[in-house]
Design a protein around this motif. Structure first.
Motif, short mmCIF file in Angstrom:
data_model
loop_
_atom_site.label_atom_id
_atom_site.label_comp_id
_atom_site.label_asym_id
_atom_site.label_seq_id
_atom_site.Cartn_x
_atom_site.Cartn_y
_atom_site.Cartn_z
N VAL A 1 0.84 -1.19 0.00
CA VAL A 1 0.00 0.00 0.00
C VAL A 1 0.89 1.25 0.00
O VAL A 1 1.91 1.28 0.68
CB VAL A 1 -0.92 0.02 1.24
N GLN A 2 0.47 2.24 -0.73
CA GLN A 2 1.12 3.55 -0.71
C GLN A 2 0.05 4.61 -0.46
O GLN A 2 -1.08 4.48 -0.92
CB GLN A 2 1.83 3.85 -2.03
N THR B 1 -2.93 -8.62 5.19
CA THR B 1 -3.51 -9.76 4.48
C THR B 1 -3.06 -10.99 5.27
O THR B 1 -2.27 -10.87 6.21
CB THR B 1 -3.00 -9.85 3.03
N PRO B 2 -3.49 -12.17 4.88
CA PRO B 2 -2.99 -13.37 5.58
C PRO B 2 -1.47 -13.52 5.47
O PRO B 2 -0.86 -14.25 6.26
CB PRO B 2 -3.72 -14.50 4.86
N ILE C 1 -5.72 -1.75 -1.83
CA ILE C 1 -6.68 -0.92 -1.09
C ILE C 1 -7.54 -1.76 -0.15
O ILE C 1 -7.81 -1.37 0.99
CB ILE C 1 -7.58 -0.14 -2.05
N ALA C 2 -7.96 -2.92 -0.61
CA ALA C 2 -8.85 -3.76 0.17
C ALA C 2 -8.19 -4.26 1.46
O ALA C 2 -8.89 -4.69 2.38
CB ALA C 2 -9.31 -4.95 -0.66
N SER C 3 -6.87 -4.17 1.54
CA SER C 3 -6.19 -4.66 2.73
C SER C 3 -6.12 -3.61 3.83
O SER C 3 -5.70 -3.91 4.95
CB SER C 3 -4.75 -5.08 2.37
#
Length: 119
Positions: A2-3, A101-102, A28-30
């Protein structure tokens, strides 16, 4: 990964308003929580406000009732609306995305944006 990139800083008079933006890219979803920090001149960076994925918010006592968080999912952008600004709000504002995330977890910091409140 992510940035995040902040924007929207500048010079504003006391009592005025300013809206800061934090544009995210990558996974983004993370992003679980978007945090905003404030670093006043000569002081340490401090947590100002947070917005969770589920919509929960936290505000430091110093900004309750004056600052508000929001997000635009379509633009992958988070906002910090600052109203009734005071000279002590002067400083660098940072957003930080807490993402996981995992397989990984990280906090992605932006470069900061300067806000100067004149009295």
């Amino acid at each position: 990964q992510v940035q995040v990139v902040e924007s929207g800083g500048g010079l504003v008079q006391a009592g005025g308003s300013q809206r800061l933006s934090c544009a995210a890219s990558g996974s983004i979803a993370s992003i679980n929580v978007m945090e905003w920090y404030h670093q006043a001149p000569g002081k340490e960076r401090g947590l100002l406000a947070t917005l969770s994925r589920g919509g929960s918010t936290y505000y430091a006592d110093s900004v309750k009732g004056r600052f508000a968080l929001s997000r635009d999912n379509a633009k992958s952008t988070w906002y910090l609306q600052m109203n009734n600004l005071k000279p002590e709000d002067t400083g660098v504002y940072y957003c930080a995305a807490d993402a996981f995330t995992p397989d990984w977890a990280l906090r992605a910091w932006g470069q900061g944006t300067q806000v100067t409140v004149s009295s």
